[in-house]
Design a protein around this motif. Structure first.
Motif, PDB file in Angstrom:
ATOM      1  N   TYR A 114       0.811  -1.156  -0.204  1.00  0.00           N
ATOM      2  CA  TYR A 114       0.412  -0.020   0.061  1.00  0.00           C
ATOM      3  C   TYR A 114       0.618   1.485   0.275  1.00  0.00           C
ATOM      4  N   GLU A 162       0.884   3.477  -1.975  1.00  0.00           N
ATOM      5  CA  GLU A 162       0.447   4.793  -2.379  1.00  0.00           C
ATOM      6  C   GLU A 162      -0.205   5.220  -1.010  1.00  0.00           C
ATOM      7  N   GLN A 163      -1.079   4.132  -0.674  1.00  0.00           N
ATOM      8  CA  GLN A 163      -1.858   4.878   0.275  1.00  0.00           C
ATOM      9  C   GLN A 163      -1.101   5.147   1.910  1.00  0.00           C
ATOM     10  N   ARG A 164       0.088   4.719   2.223  1.00  0.00           N
ATOM     11  CA  ARG A 164       0.729   5.014   2.352  1.00  0.00           C
ATOM     12  C   ARG A 164       1.349   6.958   2.808  1.00  0.00           C
ATOM     13  N   LYS A 165       1.662   7.271   1.369  1.00  0.00           N
ATOM     14  CA  LYS A 165       2.249   8.265   0.990  1.00  0.00           C
ATOM     15  C   LYS A 165       0.944   9.045   1.430  1.00  0.00           C
ATOM     16  N   SER A 166       0.169   9.137   1.161  1.00  0.00           N
ATOM     17  CA  SER A 166      -1.329   9.804   0.775  1.00  0.00           C
ATOM     18  C   SER A 166      -1.291  10.130   2.389  1.00  0.00           C
ATOM     19  N   SER A 167      -1.560   9.435   3.188  1.00  0.00           N
ATOM     20  CA  SER A 167      -2.516   9.772   4.429  1.00  0.00           C
ATOM     21  C   SER A 167      -0.992   9.079   5.435  1.00  0.00           C
TER      22      SER A 167
END
Lengths: 278, 586
Positions: free
Chosen positions: B97, B99-104
Motif C-alpha cells: 500500500y 500509495e495509500q501510505r504516501k497519501s496519508s
C-alpha cells in the motif's frame, strides 16, 4: 340480403342512373356494353373509360403498397370488405354520398384505409367510387396506386384544368381517383376556395350513386379538416393501435362533432380481436 | 373510469413492441459493463490451507492441557496477529500500500485495508461424534489468504501469515502447557513445605507429650500396675522387718551388755547388773519422752542408773551424759513452749540451755561406739551381734521406705500420664489428620504435575492437536477480484433489466390507447373494424430471409463456440465423460 332483393335494388339503381345526361358526364360513356355472364353486374361492369386516363396497375404492385382489399386470395382483405359493408350500410340508410377518412395524427394509415375501402366498395358491382386525395400537403394516394400522376387536385384548384384531365382510373373497374401531386403549403386557402366548393358540388351531383371518399389530412395537426368539413356527409376516424393518447382521441372526436362520424377503425393492430378472425 | 387490467400477454406485447427500447440500452450498458469490468484493478489472492490434526496419542492416555475448540483458538490467534503493530510490521516489510501510505500518514485506514484483504476461513465437515454417535460439524482445516494487486506480494504476505499462524499456535500451546506445569510444580512445592511444617509440628508434639502418647498407653498402664504391685510387696517387707526388729529388740534387752568381770565372766556373758543397767537405761529413755526432767520417777530411775553404774564401774561416758542432759533439756523446752510465748524468759533460758548442751556435745570427741562399747561398755559378743542385726534391719527398713516413697512418686507420675493420654490423643489425631489430608493433596498435585509434564512434552514434540500446512500459498495466475465473469453476468442481467424497465417506463409515459376494448371505452362505441398490420409479400420474404440468416448464423456461431470450448476450455470427450458421470450419479 338475399339475391332477389339485391337484384331488385341494383335494377332500381340502374334505372336511376339511366336518366343522367351523358353530355354532362365527360368522364364516362357507356358506349360499349359487353355481354356479361352476370346480368345484374352487366350495366356497370361494362363501363369503359374513354375520357378518363386509365393506368393499369399490376396487382403485385398494389399488394406491395398494401392495397389488398380487392384480392380474395389475401386473407387480410376480408377486414376491408367487412368495413365496406358497414360503411355502405350506414351511408345508404342516411343517403350520404361523401365520406372523409381522417385520423388524429399523421402516419396512422388513413390513406391506406381510404384506398382499401375505396377498392372494396368498387368491388360491389353496382357501386362506383371516387377517391379524392384531399391531403394537399402530403398527397400519397397516387403513390399507393403507383399512378405516377402528373397533375393532381392542387393543379386543378389552382390551375385551369378540366376535371377529366385530372381523374385517373387505376385499372380497377368502378374506381376513379382524383390524385394529389406535390406539396401545397397553402392547402387551407385552396380548400376554402370557391373552386373547391364547386368541385365538390360537381362531383356530388355528377355521381349520384357514387360514393366519394376524401382522404383528408390529420385532424389535430391541420385546420384542413375543419375548413373542408362542410363537404363531407360523414367521417371515418382511423386510429393507429397504441399510438394516440386518450386526450388525442377525445379531442379528435370533438373536432369531428359537426360531421356524422360513422365510426372508428383501428389500424395496425398487433393483436386484432378474436371475433374478427374467420 | 374503469381500469383495464394488464395480462401477461399485454406485457409481452409491450416488450415486443418496445423491443428496441430494451435492446439498444441493454446493449450499450453491456458494453459499458464489459469496459468497466476490464478497467478494474486486479487483485490476486494467495491462500494456504492448514489442516487441523487431532492429537496423535489417544486422549485417554494423555490429556492435553489445551482444551479450547480449534475455531476459538484460530480466532484468538487471528486477533493476536491482526494487531496494529504486527500489521504495520508486515506492511512495512513487504512494502504494501505504498500509495495509500504516501497519501496519508494515519495507520488506521491501512490497517483496515490490510484486514479487509486477509481472510481466515474455517472448513467444516460433518463427522460422527464417537461419544454420542450423532453427526456434528467439526472444523477440519482452515485457509489463510491474502489479497493484493501484485500476485507475488500476495503470496509472500500469505506465506508470512501462514507461518505466523503455525508458530503462534505452537507457541501458545507450549506456553500453556508450560504454564500449567509450572503452576502445578509451584503448588506442589508449596504443599510440600506445608507438609514438612505439619510433620515438624507433629514431631514437636510427640516430643512434648512423648509419655502420654496413645501408643504408650498400654505400657503406662502396665507400669502403673507393676509399681502398685511393687509398693505392696515393699509394704510387706517393711512389716516383716519391723516385726523382726521388735523381736530382736526384746532379745537384746535380755542379753547382758557386759560380761561380769573379765575374770569371772564367761566371755560374752553380760552380767546381771549390766543387763539391769541396760534395762534401766531403756526405761529412762522411754520415761524421758513422757515426763519432764525433774519428774520424781525420772529422778529415781536416774539415781538407780547412777548407782548401778557406780557398781558396775562404768559410768556413762561424758558424751552420753551430755546427750541425756540434752534430751531432758529439749523435752523441757517443749513443755515450756506449750505454755508460754517464745519471748518468755523461761523459754529463752531453756533454749539457751539446749544451745549450750549442743555446743558441749559437738566439742566432745567422737566416740566409736563399738570401741566405746568394747572399751568401756559392751563386751558381750551376742549382744553386739544382735544389736548389729537390729541396726541392719533398721537400715533395711529405712531403705525400703525410701524405695516406697520413690515408687509412690513414680506411680503418681504414671497415673498422670495415663490421665493425659485422652487429651493428647485428640490433639495428636488432629495433627495427623491434617498431615494426611495435606499428603493426599500433595500426592494429587504431584500426579497432576507429572501429567502436565507429559502434556508439555506432547506439545513440545508436536504430538498434540496440531496445525499442519498442507498447501502453502501459491503465486496466483488468475485474479481473484474482480470476478469478471460474475460482474459481466450481473451487468448483463442488469442491462437487460434496465432495458425492460426503460421499455415499461416509455410505455407508461408515452404509450397510447391500445386495443379494441380501450378504444371502445374512449370513443363510446366499438370500432367498426380492427385492421391488423398488413404485411406485404416483400416484407414477409425479407423477414423469412432474416430468420434464415439468423438461424445459419446461430449454427455457425454455435459450432465456433463448441470448437473454442474444445480447444481452449475442455476436451469434448472429457466433457462427455463428465456429463455421463453426472448422469450416472443422478
Amino acid at each position: 340480403m338475399d339475391r332477389i332483393q339485391k337484384a331488385l335494388e341494383k335494377a332500381k339503381q340502374r334505372h336511376a342512373q339511366k336518366p343522367e345526361p351523358v353530355t354532362v358526364e365527360p368522364t364516362k360513356s357507356e358506349s360499349s356494353v359487353s355481354q356479361a355472364e352476370d346480368p345484374l353486374a352487366a350495366p356497370i361492369e361494362s363501363i369503359s373509360y374513354s375520357q378518363t386516363k386509365v393506368v393499369n396497375v399490376p396487382n403485385h404492385q398494389l399488394e406491395r403498397k398494401r392495397i389488398i382489399a380487392g384480392f380474395y386470395n389475401n386473407p387480410q382483405s376480408a377486414v376491408f370488405r367487412m368495413l365496406r359493408t358497414q360503411v355502405l350500410k350506414k351511408m345508404r340508410s342516411n343517403r350520404w354520398q361523401t365520406l372523409a377518412v381522417t385520423s388524429p395524427t399523421a402516419g396512422e394509415g388513413k390513406s391506406v384505409v381510404a384506398a382499401n375501402l375505396a377498392m372494396a366498395i368498387a368491388m360491389e358491382l353496382n357501386q362506383t367510387v371516387l377517391l379524392v386525395d384531399m391531403d394537399l400537403r402530403n398527397p400519397s394516394i397516387s403513390n399507393y396506386f403507383g399512378l405516377n400522376a402528373q397533375v393532381g387536385l392542387k393543379d386543378y384548384l389552382s390551375g385551369d384544368l378540366q376535371l377529366s384531365e385530372v381523374l385517373i382510373n387505376p385499372g380497377i373497374k368502378r374506381l376513379v381517383i382524383l390524385p394529389g401531386v406535390g406539396r401545397a403549403e397553402d392547402s387551407a386557402e385552396l380548400l376554402s376556395s370557391p373552386k373547391m366548393a364547386s368541385l365538390v358540388a360537381d362531383i356530388k351531383s355528377q355521381y349520384d350513386s357514387r360514393v366519394i371518399i376524401f382522404d383528408v389530412p390529420p385532424v389535430l395537426q391541420t385546420d384542413d379538416v375543419s375548413l373542408a368539413a362542410s363537404y363531407f356527409d360523414s367521417t371515418l376516424l382511423v386510429l393507429e393501435d397504441g399510438k394516440n393518447t386518450e386526450s388525442n382521441i377525445t379531442k379528435s372526436l370533438q373536432m369531428l362533432e359537426g360531421s356524422h362520424l360513422l365510426g372508428t377503425v383501428v389500424n395496425k393492430s398487433a393483436s386484432p380481436p378474436e371475433h374478427q378472425n374467420y | 373510469m374503469e381500469e383495464d387490467v394488464k395480462s401477461l400477454r399485454d406485457y409481452l406485447d409491450i416488450l415486443w413492441r418496445r423491443k428496441y427500447w430494451i435492446v439498444i440500452p441493454a446493449f450499450i450498458l453491456m458494453i459499458g459493463t464489459v469496459v468497466f469490468t476490464y478497467s478494474l484493478p486486479e487483485s490476486f489472492k494467495s491462500q494456504g490451507l492448514i489442516l487441523i490434526e487431532s492429537q496423535e496419542i489417544p486422549q485417554d492416555l494423555i490429556r492435553t492441557t489445551v482444551t479450547s475448540y480449534a475455531d476459538q483458538r484460530i480466532e484468538v490467534i487471528k486477533q493476536r496477529l491482526l494487531t496494529t503493530n504486527r500489521i504495520m510490521e508486515v506492511v512495512e516489510k513487504h512494502n504494501l500500500y505504498l500509495e495509500q501510505r504516501k497519501s496519508s500518514p494515519i495507520t488506521a485506514p491501512i490497517v483496515e485495508l490490510f484486514k479487509s484483504n486477509v481472510s481466515v476461513d474455517i472448513i467444516q465437515a460433518n463427522v460422527t461424534d464417537p461419544a454420542s454417535g450423532r453427526a456434528k460439524k467439526a472444523s477440519i482445516a482452515f485457509t489463510v489468504s491474502f489479497m493484493d494487486q501484485s500476485p507475488r506480494k500476495a503470496q509472500q504476505v500469505a506465506n508470512e501469515l501462514v507461518t505466523e499462524f503455525l508458530n503462534e499456535n505452537a507457541r501458545a500451546r507450549t506456553d500453556r502447557a508450560q504454564d500449567t506445569t509450572q503452576f502445578l510444580k509451584l503448588e506442589g512445592d508449596r504443599m510440600q513445605k506445608e507438609i514438612q511444617q505439619t510433620e515438624k509440628e507433629i514431631a514437636e508434639f510427640r516430643d512434648q507429650y512423648s509419655d502420654s502418647l496413645p501408643d504408650m498407653l498400654e505400657y503406662n498402664l502396665n507400669t502403673v500396675q507393676n509399681i502398685q504391685e511393687e509398693i505392696a510387696s515393699i509394704q510387706n517387707q517393711i512389716m516383716v522387718q519391723s516385726d523382726q526388729m521388735t523381736t530382736m529388740g526384746l532379745q537384746l534387752s535380755m542379753i547382758p551388755k557386759q560380761l561380769t568381770g573379765p575374770t569371772s565372766n564367761a566371755a560374752g556373758q553380760p552380767s546381771a547388773s549390766m543387763v539391769a543397767l541396760q534395762q534401766l537405761r531403756a526405761e529412762y529413755r522411754s520415761m524421758q519422752s513422757k515426763y519432764s526432767a525433774n519428774h520424781p520417777d525420772l529422778q529415781r530411775v536416774k539415781r538407780e542408773i547412777d548407782a548401778l553404774e557406780a557398781e558396775i564401774g562404768v559410768a556413762a561416758s561424758p558424751r552420753e551424759e551430755v546427750e541425756m542432759q540434752l534430751t531432758s533439756a529439749r523435752s523441757n523446752l517443749q513443755t515450756l513452749k506449750q505454755r508460754y510465748a517464745a519471748e518468755h524468759p523461761d523459754v529463752k533460758a531453756a533454749a539457751a540451755e539446749i544451745d549450750r548442751l549442743e555446743q558441749r556435745l559437738s566439742d566432745l570427741p567422737e566416740e566409736m561406739s563399738d570401741e566405746a562399747t568394747t572399751a568401756n561398755g559392751s563386751t558381750n559378743p551376742v549382744y553386739i551381734e544382735v544389736s548389729a542385726k537390729i541396726d541392719a534391719t533398721e537400715r533395711e527398713i529405712g531403705r525400703l521406705r525410701e524405695r516406697q516413697a520413690e515408687l509412690r512418686e513414680k506411680l503418681a507420675e504414671y497415673e498422670n500420664r495415663v490421665y493425659q493420654t485422652n487429651q493428647v490423643q485428640r490433639a495428636y489425631q488432629d495433627l495427623t489428620r491434617d498431615r494426611e489430608n495435606k499428603l493426599a493433596k500433595y500426592q494429587e498435585l504431584r500426579a497432576k504435575q507429572l501429567e502436565a509434564e507429559l502434556a508439555q512434552t506432547l506439545e513440545t514434540e508436536n504430538k498434540g492437536e496440531n496445525f499442519t500446512l498442507i498447501e502453502p500459498p501459491q503465486v496466483s495466475n488468475e485474479a481473484e477480484k474482480p470476478n469478471r465473469k460474475k460482474l459481466i453476468a450481473m451487468g448483463f442481467v442488469g442491462s437487460v433489466g434496465a432495458g425492460i424497465g426503460l421499455a415499461i417506463l416509455v410505455e407508461m409515459l408515452f404509450g397510447g390507447v391500445r386495443g379494441y376494448t380501450q378504444i371502445s371505452r374512449i370513443v363510446g362505441k366499438p370500432p367498426i373494424v380492427v385492421i391488423p398490420i398488413i404485411q406485404t409479400d416483400q416484407q414477409k420474404r425479407r423477414k423469412r430471409r432474416i430468420i434464415y440468416s439468423l438461424i445459419v448464423l446461430g449454427i455457425i456461431f454455435g459450432l465456433c463456440a463448441i470448437a473454442l470450448f474444445h480447444f481452449f476450455v475442455m476436451n469434448l470427450e472429457v466433457l462427455w465423460f463428465k456429463v455421463l458421470n453426472k448422469l450416472s450419479l443422478l
